[in-house]
Design an enzyme around this catalytic site. Sequence first.
Site: not given
Length: 385
Positions: A58-62, A64, A80, A207
Amino acid sequence: MDIGERQRRRMTRSCRDSVSNGNVRAGEGQRDRDTGDRDPSVEHSVCAPRYSLVQEVGRGSYGVVYEAVARSSGTVVAVKKLRCDAPENVELALAEFWALTSLEKRHENVVQLEECVLQRNGMAQKMSHGNKRSRQYLRLVETSLKGERVLCAEPCYLWFVMEFCEGGDLSRFILSRQPDPHTNTSFMQQLSSAVAFLHQNNIVHRDLKPDNILISERSGAPVLKVADFGLSKVCAGLASGSGGRSDAEDKNKLEVNVNKFWLSSACGSDFYMAPEVWEGHYTAKADIFALGIIIWAMIERITFIDRESKREQLGTYVRQGADIVPVGEALLENPKMVLCIPQRRRSHMSSALRKLLKDMLAVNPQDRPDAQELHGRISRVICAG
Ligand SMILES: Nc1ncnc2c1ncn2[C@@H]1O[C@H](COP(=O)(O)OP(=O)(O)O)[C@@H](O)[C@H]1O
Ligand SMILES: [Mg+2]
């Protein structure tokens, strides 16, 4: 192959290229390179490297997230990695750290943090809650509070080692299977149980969305895990970790009512944000609204394509001409708007469930059930249905 699957495969490939230097180490007796002093915060003697990264999941905005294996036990974990350079990254990392380490008990439906490791200069140290003796930790807090970089030139990372959820996220799980009322009811119970637990522990998630609800299938039946506490808020009276807490502090913790604790930073993801969050003045009831959107969408399989990830996501919305508008935003513009629940004619929904969803999505947060009440009502709706 759907878009999500294609994206996952692409990520997997790119990660394999970088795995050779992708090890998490935790070292002992580290010296602070700035001062040459022995850092008193290092707590554990650990042989490096402790985890081998397997693939990116997974890769979010902040950050990996990797699937990894603990070398000593062979346990598969999720790691993470958050780069702590910009103050906003540090803020997210600390929010996640504070929330997960403030929990003194485990909950089956909240992702379990195994450990948090701070890495700098190729060395690492295990972080514990409120470790005021660690210079690195204090630097991070200062960076977050000042909103400006106070760290050294070398990159600094926080690694969160968590239980691995191999079943993907809620949208992927639900949409890749045939509709199943039994799964829906079980997920409703698990979700409300997790949120009741978090609110009881003074944590507002802020969130909640299908992306941040993961699935573990280790024990056979799918088990939901609420994850990603980067935007969460531990309300005042927060636990200060195990030990050393006075009776007064314990009492204070019990007395916090998250439903009356006002928060002001407008954050979350559009489609799941309550009307009052758009205005920037809200309480834990915002989590109840988000859950209402998620449960409604899950039952009716209502989806939209997320602009950023281009993936199909579970989420309800309101149509305005050719546009789709988040329910919370539409309610803010028109508080008298009546939600059409269920949305599809063929959906089977008991009147008790319909009423519950309407209450969860009430414009006035005070008209929404709190998390404890919600959990009880969901159990009753399921029994009656
Ligand atoms: N414990 C885990 N097990 C498996 N996958 C995970 C885990 N944690 C996160 N992921 C994957 O990584 C993605 C991003 O993680 P998340 O914690 O939501 O960070 P971000 O703040 O970047 O959104 C998740 O949507 C999920 O696909
Ligand atoms: Mg996320």
